[in-house]
Design a protein around this motif. Structure first.
Motif, PDB file in Angstrom:
ATOM      1  N   GLN A  40       0.798  -1.227   0.000  1.00  0.00           N
ATOM      2  CA  GLN A  40       0.000   0.000   0.000  1.00  0.00           C
ATOM      3  C   GLN A  40       0.834   1.283   0.000  1.00  0.00           C
ATOM      4  OE1 GLN A  40      -2.704  -1.233  -0.720  1.00  0.00           O
ATOM      5  NE2 GLN A  40      -3.927  -2.101   0.933  1.00  0.00           N
ATOM      6  N   PHE A  41       2.129   1.178   0.327  1.00  0.00           N
ATOM      7  CA  PHE A  41       3.018   2.341   0.304  1.00  0.00           C
ATOM      8  C   PHE A  41       4.251   2.001  -0.518  1.00  0.00           C
ATOM      9  CE2 PHE A  41       0.400   2.912   4.043  1.00  0.00           C
ATOM     10  CZ  PHE A  41       0.068   4.264   3.982  1.00  0.00           C
ATOM     11  N   LEU A  42       4.819   3.024  -1.177  1.00  0.00           N
ATOM     12  CA  LEU A  42       5.791   2.785  -2.231  1.00  0.00           C
ATOM     13  C   LEU A  42       7.172   3.354  -1.907  1.00  0.00           C
ATOM     14  CD1 LEU A  42       3.433   3.632  -5.213  1.00  0.00           C
ATOM     15  CD2 LEU A  42       3.722   1.450  -4.023  1.00  0.00           C
ATOM     16  N   GLN A  43       8.135   3.036  -2.791  1.00  0.00           N
ATOM     17  CA  GLN A  43       9.539   3.316  -2.519  1.00  0.00           C
ATOM     18  C   GLN A  43       9.857   4.806  -2.446  1.00  0.00           C
ATOM     19  OE1 GLN A  43      12.545   4.068  -4.718  1.00  0.00           O
ATOM     20  NE2 GLN A  43      13.919   3.567  -3.018  1.00  0.00           N
ATOM     21  N   ARG A  44       9.137   5.632  -3.147  1.00  0.00           N
ATOM     22  CA  ARG A  44       9.359   7.078  -3.095  1.00  0.00           C
ATOM     23  C   ARG A  44       8.579   7.739  -1.964  1.00  0.00           C
ATOM     24  NH1 ARG A  44      11.786   9.748  -6.959  1.00  0.00           N
ATOM     25  NH2 ARG A  44      10.409  11.555  -6.765  1.00  0.00           N
ATOM     26  N   GLY A  45       8.079   6.925  -1.033  1.00  0.00           N
ATOM     27  CA  GLY A  45       7.382   7.475   0.106  1.00  0.00           C
ATOM     28  C   GLY A  45       6.009   8.011  -0.240  1.00  0.00           C
ATOM     29  N   GLU A  46       5.251   7.236  -0.981  1.00  0.00           N
ATOM     30  CA  GLU A  46       3.918   7.658  -1.405  1.00  0.00           C
ATOM     31  C   GLU A  46       2.892   6.565  -1.141  1.00  0.00           C
ATOM     32  OE1 GLU A  46       4.968  10.346  -5.332  1.00  0.00           O
ATOM     33  OE2 GLU A  46       5.045   8.162  -5.510  1.00  0.00           O
ATOM     34  N   PRO A  47       1.653   6.944  -0.852  1.00  0.00           N
ATOM     35  CA  PRO A  47       0.589   5.931  -0.825  1.00  0.00           C
ATOM     36  C   PRO A  47       0.312   5.475  -2.246  1.00  0.00           C
ATOM     37  CG  PRO A  47      -0.342   8.139  -0.589  1.00  0.00           C
ATOM     38  CD  PRO A  47       1.151   8.309  -0.561  1.00  0.00           C
ATOM     39  N   ALA A  48       0.015   4.213  -2.427  1.00  0.00           N
ATOM     40  CA  ALA A  48      -0.241   3.680  -3.762  1.00  0.00           C
ATOM     41  C   ALA A  48      -1.498   4.297  -4.360  1.00  0.00           C
ATOM     42  CB  ALA A  48      -0.375   2.160  -3.706  1.00  0.00           C
ATOM     43  N   PHE A  49      -1.480   4.498  -5.665  1.00  0.00           N
ATOM     44  CA  PHE A  49      -2.562   5.120  -6.435  1.00  0.00           C
ATOM     45  C   PHE A  49      -3.865   4.346  -6.282  1.00  0.00           C
ATOM     46  CE2 PHE A  49      -4.310   6.031 -10.823  1.00  0.00           C
ATOM     47  CZ  PHE A  49      -4.485   7.401 -10.655  1.00  0.00           C
ATOM     48  N   THR A  50      -3.752   3.014  -6.290  1.00  0.00           N
ATOM     49  CA  THR A  50      -4.879   2.136  -5.977  1.00  0.00           C
ATOM     50  C   THR A  50      -4.362   1.069  -5.010  1.00  0.00           C
ATOM     51  OG1 THR A  50      -4.485   0.494  -7.723  1.00  0.00           O
ATOM     52  CG2 THR A  50      -5.800   2.420  -8.308  1.00  0.00           C
ATOM     53  N   ASP A  51      -5.272   0.355  -4.378  1.00  0.00           N
ATOM     54  CA  ASP A  51      -4.826  -0.641  -3.396  1.00  0.00           C
ATOM     55  C   ASP A  51      -4.108  -1.805  -4.079  1.00  0.00           C
ATOM     56  OD1 ASP A  51      -6.717  -2.640  -4.242  1.00  0.00           O
ATOM     57  OD2 ASP A  51      -8.252  -1.739  -2.977  1.00  0.00           O
ATOM     58  N   ILE A 209       0.862   9.459 -15.974  1.00  0.00           N
ATOM     59  CA  ILE A 209      -0.520   8.972 -15.933  1.00  0.00           C
ATOM     60  C   ILE A 209      -1.203   9.405 -14.643  1.00  0.00           C
ATOM     61  CG2 ILE A 209      -1.931   6.883 -15.783  1.00  0.00           C
ATOM     62  CD1 ILE A 209       0.157   5.565 -17.686  1.00  0.00           C
ATOM     63  N   ARG A 210      -0.515   9.243 -13.506  1.00  0.00           N
ATOM     64  CA  ARG A 210      -1.115   9.655 -12.220  1.00  0.00           C
ATOM     65  C   ARG A 210      -1.407  11.152 -12.201  1.00  0.00           C
ATOM     66  NH1 ARG A 210       3.058   6.543 -10.303  1.00  0.00           N
ATOM     67  NH2 ARG A 210       4.154   8.348  -9.443  1.00  0.00           N
ATOM     68  N   ASN A 211      -0.448  11.932 -12.664  1.00  0.00           N
ATOM     69  CA  ASN A 211      -0.643  13.384 -12.656  1.00  0.00           C
ATOM     70  C   ASN A 211      -1.820  13.789 -13.523  1.00  0.00           C
ATOM     71  OD1 ASN A 211       1.503  13.756 -10.918  1.00  0.00           O
ATOM     72  ND2 ASN A 211       2.967  14.272 -12.517  1.00  0.00           N
ATOM     73  N   ALA A 212      -1.987  13.104 -14.647  1.00  0.00           N
ATOM     74  CA  ALA A 212      -3.117  13.415 -15.522  1.00  0.00           C
ATOM     75  C   ALA A 212      -4.437  13.143 -14.814  1.00  0.00           C
ATOM     76  CB  ALA A 212      -3.023  12.597 -16.811  1.00  0.00           C
ATOM     77  N   PHE A 213      -4.521  12.042 -14.079  1.00  0.00           N
ATOM     78  CA  PHE A 213      -5.734  11.743 -13.315  1.00  0.00           C
ATOM     79  C   PHE A 213      -5.985  12.805 -12.258  1.00  0.00           C
ATOM     80  CE2 PHE A 213      -5.246   7.114 -14.563  1.00  0.00           C
ATOM     81  CZ  PHE A 213      -6.441   7.060 -15.257  1.00  0.00           C
ATOM     82  N   PHE A 214      -4.938  13.167 -11.514  1.00  0.00           N
ATOM     83  CA  PHE A 214      -5.099  14.139 -10.435  1.00  0.00           C
ATOM     84  C   PHE A 214      -5.449  15.529 -10.967  1.00  0.00           C
ATOM     85  CE2 PHE A 214      -2.172  11.278  -7.824  1.00  0.00           C
ATOM     86  CZ  PHE A 214      -3.229  10.731  -7.111  1.00  0.00           C
ATOM     87  N   HIS A 242     -14.320   6.883  -4.819  1.00  0.00           N
ATOM     88  CA  HIS A 242     -14.593   8.280  -5.179  1.00  0.00           C
ATOM     89  C   HIS A 242     -13.296   9.031  -5.496  1.00  0.00           C
ATOM     90  CE1 HIS A 242     -18.621   7.416  -3.781  1.00  0.00           C
ATOM     91  NE2 HIS A 242     -18.140   7.063  -2.606  1.00  0.00           N
ATOM     92  N   GLY A 243     -12.411   8.365  -6.199  1.00  0.00           N
ATOM     93  CA  GLY A 243     -11.168   9.003  -6.609  1.00  0.00           C
ATOM     94  C   GLY A 243      -9.982   8.079  -6.426  1.00  0.00           C
ATOM     95  N   PHE A 244      -8.817   8.583  -6.834  1.00  0.00           N
ATOM     96  CA  PHE A 244      -7.580   7.841  -6.666  1.00  0.00           C
ATOM     97  C   PHE A 244      -6.819   8.385  -5.467  1.00  0.00           C
ATOM     98  CE2 PHE A 244      -8.552   7.452 -11.248  1.00  0.00           C
ATOM     99  CZ  PHE A 244      -8.752   6.081 -11.262  1.00  0.00           C
ATOM    100  N   ILE A 245      -5.747   7.695  -5.100  1.00  0.00           N
ATOM    101  CA  ILE A 245      -5.107   7.962  -3.821  1.00  0.00           C
ATOM    102  C   ILE A 245      -3.762   8.671  -4.016  1.00  0.00           C
ATOM    103  CG2 ILE A 245      -4.401   6.963  -1.621  1.00  0.00           C
ATOM    104  CD1 ILE A 245      -7.400   6.541  -2.535  1.00  0.00           C
TER     105      ILE A 245
END
Length: 404
Positions: A40-51, A209-214, A242-245
């Motif tokens: 659920q959490f990633l190498q760059r210190g971020e919550p994953a976009f989806t579970d 891709i993530r930035n485009a969604f956000f 209701h959105g991405f993470i």
């Protein structure tokens, strides 16, 4: 059966990942592809976009046969520890090879770099120490030391590139473990690691891709860059949550945690060093959103990635003491498999030296309990219907009759 291993985040799974899985299988001559994937959490210190379950489904639809979870202690660590955990798990699963995407596209420069640093370790470490004393960041000190040793010489990997850096550490970890796995690499094509979307091509970076969604891009407009099954699973997740993470969604709970703990208590969490706890606390008092917060804290010495890792550990309650106790991987947490993946596990089961875990309830030690804690906090932060999902979700199985 032969297996090749890949290390992934799939945040989300796009056409570049589809290409990687196919080429890894082709280049290695393997029967199956095994992916060790961050949770659920990633190498760059971020919550994953989806579970992690949504990303597992994407992977199984995209040519991966076995998905296992990279424990939190490695998934959120710096490159060397990230690689140590991932390669250790692939080795335990008796993969014949591992294959990573790189800007280099050729394995020989990585092998040359490993030989260079192995035989010049003392000089390399001394340069790093000297550069850190000047106040620069640790990653910059590493790069300066490497450039000093390779200056004027050809045939070495370019370790200024993010995928090359990870690739080098995968090879370094396999060497340290004495693993018989053959290292392989494929050329990363079209999009760079952080590149924005480019129209008219079929492969884009996950960041773009993530930035485009956000930024409000419609999911349907991103079909050129994602397999159809990824689009469908993203639409499902978006409707359910209701959105991405991203950090903005989690920031209210992160801010609450920081303000509740106070500066003195913040210093006990992993990677929180050099008095930055005071700056983190002061920024949380002032900043109403995550981008405002991170702008107040980041600097040349404390990069965004380094700060995000600190914040991830503060949010999950991962302490310095827990971090210092991390050893080798203790288990293999199974997230999903195809029929071929299941057949491989059945064939290798007796030779695999770590316990295969398919239920969270079987994770007994500190490493496993941290995985559960981190996952439930993620589910709480994203507003999941039930925290029991961590315990009740079985490994996803795609049998012979499954619609892939």
């Amino acid at each position: 059966m032969k297996a090749t291993g890949i290390v992934v985040e799939y945040n989300p799974f796009h056409n570049g990942h589809l290409h990687h899985a196919k080429k890894a299988k082709q280049l290695s001559g393997a029967d199956i592809v095994v992916a060790v994937m961050s949770g659920q959490f990633l190498q760059r210190g971020e919550p994953a976009f989806t579970d992690k379950w949504t990303r597992t489904e994407m992977a199984l639809h995209g040519g991966v046969d076995l998905v296992i979870e990279l424990p939190y202690v490695y998934a959120t660590a710096q490159a060397a520890e990230f690689a140590r955990g991932a390669i250790g798990l692939l080795s335990a699963l008796r993969c014949d090879s591992f294959c990573f995407g790189s800007e280099q596209g050729d394995i020989n420069p990585f092998l040359n770099s490993l030989e260079l640093l192995s035989t010049n370790r003392e000089a390399y470490d001394n340069i790093i120490h000297e550069r850190i004393q000047t106040g620069i960041s640790y990653p910059k000190a590493l790069n300066d030391a490497y450039l000093s040793l390779t200056e004027g010489r050809d045939g070495f990997a370019d370790l200024t590139k993010p995928n090359n850096i990870l690739g080098y550490h995968y090879i370094e970890a396999a060497h340290a473990l004495g693993s018989p796995m053959t290292p392989l690499t494929i050329q990363r094509i079209v999009a760079g690691f952080h590149d924005p979307l480019e129209r008219g091509v079929s492969i884009a970076s996950a960041t773009g891709i993530r930035n485009a969604f956000f930024e409000g891009e419609n999911i349907g407009h991103l079909t050129p860059y994602l397999p159809e099954t990824s689009i469908r699973l993203l639409e499902r997740f978006h409707a359910e949550q209701h959105g991405f993470i991203g950090w903005e969604k989690i920031y209210p709970l992160l801010r609450f945690t920081i303000l509740r703990e106070g500066p003195k208590a913040l210093a006990r969490f992993a990677d929180v060093t050099e008095g930055i706890e005071n700056l983190i606390y002061d920024a949380a008092k002032r900043a109403e959103n995550f981008e405002g917060f991170i702008t107040q804290v980041k600097s040349k010495r404390f990069t965004r990635t380094r700060i995000q890792r600190m914040l991830t550990h503060i949010f999950t309650g991962y302490t310095q003491e827990e971090s210092q106790a991390v050893g080798e991987p203790e288990y293999i947490r199974l997230l999903g498999m195809t029929e071929s993946g299941r057949n491989y596990l059945n064939a290798q089961k007796k030779a695999i030296p770590l316990p295969l875990i398919s239920r969270a309830a079987d994770l007994k030690g500190p490493m496993g309990q941290l995985d559960i804690r981190a996952s439930m906090l993620y589910l709480q932060a994203i507003g999941a219907a039930s925290l029991k999902k961590e315990y009740t979700t079985p490994p996803i199985y795609f049998g012979a009759s499954s619609d892939k």
